[in-house]
Design an enzyme around this catalytic site. Sequence first.
Site, PDB file in Angstrom:
ATOM      1  N   GLU A 199      12.678  -9.557   1.354  1.00  0.00           N
ATOM      2  CA  GLU A 199      11.888  -8.386   1.759  1.00  0.00           C
ATOM      3  C   GLU A 199      12.717  -7.134   1.495  1.00  0.00           C
ATOM      4  O   GLU A 199      13.917  -7.123   1.798  1.00  0.00           O
ATOM      5  CB  GLU A 199      11.604  -8.524   3.259  1.00  0.00           C
ATOM      6  CG  GLU A 199      10.946  -7.339   3.924  1.00  0.00           C
ATOM      7  CD  GLU A 199      10.848  -7.538   5.452  1.00  0.00           C
ATOM      8  OE1 GLU A 199      11.393  -8.543   5.986  1.00  0.00           O
ATOM      9  OE2 GLU A 199      10.247  -6.677   6.099  1.00  0.00           O
TER      10      GLU A 199
ATOM     11  N   ARG B 103       4.416  11.146  -2.294  1.00  0.00           N
ATOM     12  CA  ARG B 103       4.351  10.732  -0.900  1.00  0.00           C
ATOM     13  C   ARG B 103       5.651  11.043  -0.151  1.00  0.00           C
ATOM     14  O   ARG B 103       6.700  10.473  -0.462  1.00  0.00           O
ATOM     15  CB  ARG B 103       4.138   9.216  -0.911  1.00  0.00           C
ATOM     16  CG  ARG B 103       4.139   8.576   0.416  1.00  0.00           C
ATOM     17  CD  ARG B 103       4.150   7.059   0.297  1.00  0.00           C
ATOM     18  NE  ARG B 103       4.021   6.510   1.618  1.00  0.00           N
ATOM     19  CZ  ARG B 103       4.336   5.272   1.941  1.00  0.00           C
ATOM     20  NH1 ARG B 103       4.761   4.428   1.029  1.00  0.00           N
ATOM     21  NH2 ARG B 103       4.197   4.868   3.180  1.00  0.00           N
TER      22      ARG B 103
ATOM     23  N   PRO C 261       0.786  -1.233   0.000  1.00  0.00           N
ATOM     24  CA  PRO C 261       0.000   0.000   0.000  1.00  0.00           C
ATOM     25  C   PRO C 261       0.820   1.287   0.000  1.00  0.00           C
ATOM     26  O   PRO C 261       1.854   1.373   0.661  1.00  0.00           O
ATOM     27  CB  PRO C 261      -0.825  -0.102   1.292  1.00  0.00           C
ATOM     28  CG  PRO C 261      -0.144  -1.118   2.128  1.00  0.00           C
ATOM     29  CD  PRO C 261       0.506  -2.072   1.173  1.00  0.00           C
ATOM     30  N   ASN C 262       0.305   2.237  -0.761  1.00  0.00           N
ATOM     31  CA  ASN C 262       0.843   3.604  -0.844  1.00  0.00           C
ATOM     32  C   ASN C 262       2.150   3.731  -1.626  1.00  0.00           C
ATOM     33  O   ASN C 262       2.610   4.842  -1.851  1.00  0.00           O
ATOM     34  CB  ASN C 262       1.008   4.237   0.559  1.00  0.00           C
ATOM     35  CG  ASN C 262      -0.317   4.322   1.284  1.00  0.00           C
ATOM     36  OD1 ASN C 262      -1.270   4.879   0.741  1.00  0.00           O
ATOM     37  ND2 ASN C 262      -0.415   3.752   2.458  1.00  0.00           N
TER      38      ASN C 262
ATOM     39  N   ALA D  78       3.205  -0.786   4.676  1.00  0.00           N
ATOM     40  CA  ALA D  78       2.687  -0.738   6.049  1.00  0.00           C
ATOM     41  C   ALA D  78       2.284  -2.123   6.568  1.00  0.00           C
ATOM     42  O   ALA D  78       2.339  -2.374   7.782  1.00  0.00           O
ATOM     43  CB  ALA D  78       1.499   0.211   6.115  1.00  0.00           C
TER      44      ALA D  78
ATOM     45  N   HIS E  29      12.782  -2.693   1.682  1.00  0.00           N
ATOM     46  CA  HIS E  29      12.187  -1.417   2.094  1.00  0.00           C
ATOM     47  C   HIS E  29      13.039  -0.284   1.556  1.00  0.00           C
ATOM     48  O   HIS E  29      14.278  -0.350   1.643  1.00  0.00           O
ATOM     49  CB  HIS E  29      12.104  -1.314   3.622  1.00  0.00           C
ATOM     50  CG  HIS E  29      11.241  -2.376   4.214  1.00  0.00           C
ATOM     51  ND1 HIS E  29       9.872  -2.319   4.189  1.00  0.00           N
ATOM     52  CD2 HIS E  29      11.561  -3.566   4.782  1.00  0.00           C
ATOM     53  CE1 HIS E  29       9.379  -3.413   4.745  1.00  0.00           C
ATOM     54  NE2 HIS E  29      10.376  -4.191   5.114  1.00  0.00           N
TER      55      HIS E  29
ATOM     56  N   ASN F 271       7.957  -5.711  -1.076  1.00  0.00           N
ATOM     57  CA  ASN F 271       7.937  -4.574  -0.154  1.00  0.00           C
ATOM     58  C   ASN F 271       6.499  -4.510   0.368  1.00  0.00           C
ATOM     59  O   ASN F 271       5.604  -3.972  -0.304  1.00  0.00           O
ATOM     60  CB  ASN F 271       8.318  -3.263  -0.844  1.00  0.00           C
ATOM     61  CG  ASN F 271       8.361  -2.103   0.155  1.00  0.00           C
ATOM     62  OD1 ASN F 271       7.863  -2.224   1.272  1.00  0.00           O
ATOM     63  ND2 ASN F 271       8.945  -0.986  -0.249  1.00  0.00           N
TER      64      ASN F 271
ATOM     65  N   ARG G 250      13.562   4.134  12.143  1.00  0.00           N
ATOM     66  CA  ARG G 250      12.378   5.005  12.102  1.00  0.00           C
ATOM     67  C   ARG G 250      11.544   4.821  13.378  1.00  0.00           C
ATOM     68  O   ARG G 250      12.060   4.375  14.398  1.00  0.00           O
ATOM     69  CB  ARG G 250      11.590   4.730  10.809  1.00  0.00           C
ATOM     70  CG  ARG G 250      12.390   5.162   9.560  1.00  0.00           C
ATOM     71  CD  ARG G 250      11.596   5.007   8.295  1.00  0.00           C
ATOM     72  NE  ARG G 250      10.391   5.847   8.329  1.00  0.00           N
ATOM     73  CZ  ARG G 250       9.398   5.740   7.439  1.00  0.00           C
ATOM     74  NH1 ARG G 250       9.463   4.850   6.461  1.00  0.00           N
ATOM     75  NH2 ARG G 250       8.354   6.516   7.528  1.00  0.00           N
TER      76      ARG G 250
HETATM   77  C1  DQA Z   1       8.302   1.027   3.589  1.00  0.00           C
HETATM   78  C2  DQA Z   1       8.417   1.282   5.107  1.00  0.00           C
HETATM   79  C3  DQA Z   1       7.075   1.067   5.789  1.00  0.00           C
HETATM   80  O1  DQA Z   1       7.188   1.296   7.189  1.00  0.00           O
HETATM   81  C4  DQA Z   1       6.042   2.028   5.243  1.00  0.00           C
HETATM   82  O2  DQA Z   1       4.777   1.795   5.821  1.00  0.00           O
HETATM   83  C5  DQA Z   1       5.957   1.999   3.756  1.00  0.00           C
HETATM   84  C6  DQA Z   1       7.203   1.883   2.982  1.00  0.00           C
HETATM   85  C7  DQA Z   1       9.609   1.364   2.850  1.00  0.00           C
HETATM   86  O3  DQA Z   1       9.728   0.969   1.690  1.00  0.00           O
HETATM   87  O4  DQA Z   1      10.500   2.023   3.407  1.00  0.00           O
HETATM   88  O5  DQA Z   1       4.894   2.164   3.174  1.00  0.00           O
HETATM   89  O6  DQA Z   1       8.029  -0.339   3.372  1.00  0.00           O
END
Ligand code: DQA
Length: 145
Positions: free
Chosen positions: A97, A17, A9-10, A76, A99, A73, A106
Amino acid sequence: MKILVINGPNLNMLGLREPALYGARNFEALQQFIRSSASELGIEVELYQSNHEGNIVDTIQAAYGCFDGILINPAAYTHTSVAILDALKAVALPTVEVHLTDIATREQFRQFSYVSLYAQRTICGLGFDGYKKGLEYLKEMIGDM
Ligand code: DQA
């Protein structure tokens, strides 16, 4: 070698963003980067993005028998989804995985990853390059199997 790349998501909002965290390049640029990295490495990739947990679970389940590995990835859902963890364990494919940011430095709620309980490797904080590293690692891992 066929790898399924899943973005949660996102991530489709990249560019817009929180650019100070996630960078100015958009999601289309990320997809192009993944495609060109894969072609350099001689890997076939399919790209999938969803904002919905159940769709991601369905896509992981459908990967069984069709893909050699998964690069994910979970965004969230990294920090909340037992369902995604269970789906990865169910299909038992080699999984990396990734990120964009370094989740370990963070907010506290980002410091735990359910997906890390299954993924053979987690790559954090390298931005787009982390996806290339993930593909390289999968190639190495699957090549050795
Ligand atoms: C993320 C890190 C996550 O905590 C966050 O919710 C994301 C992006 C990253 O790629 O750094 O949406 O996965």
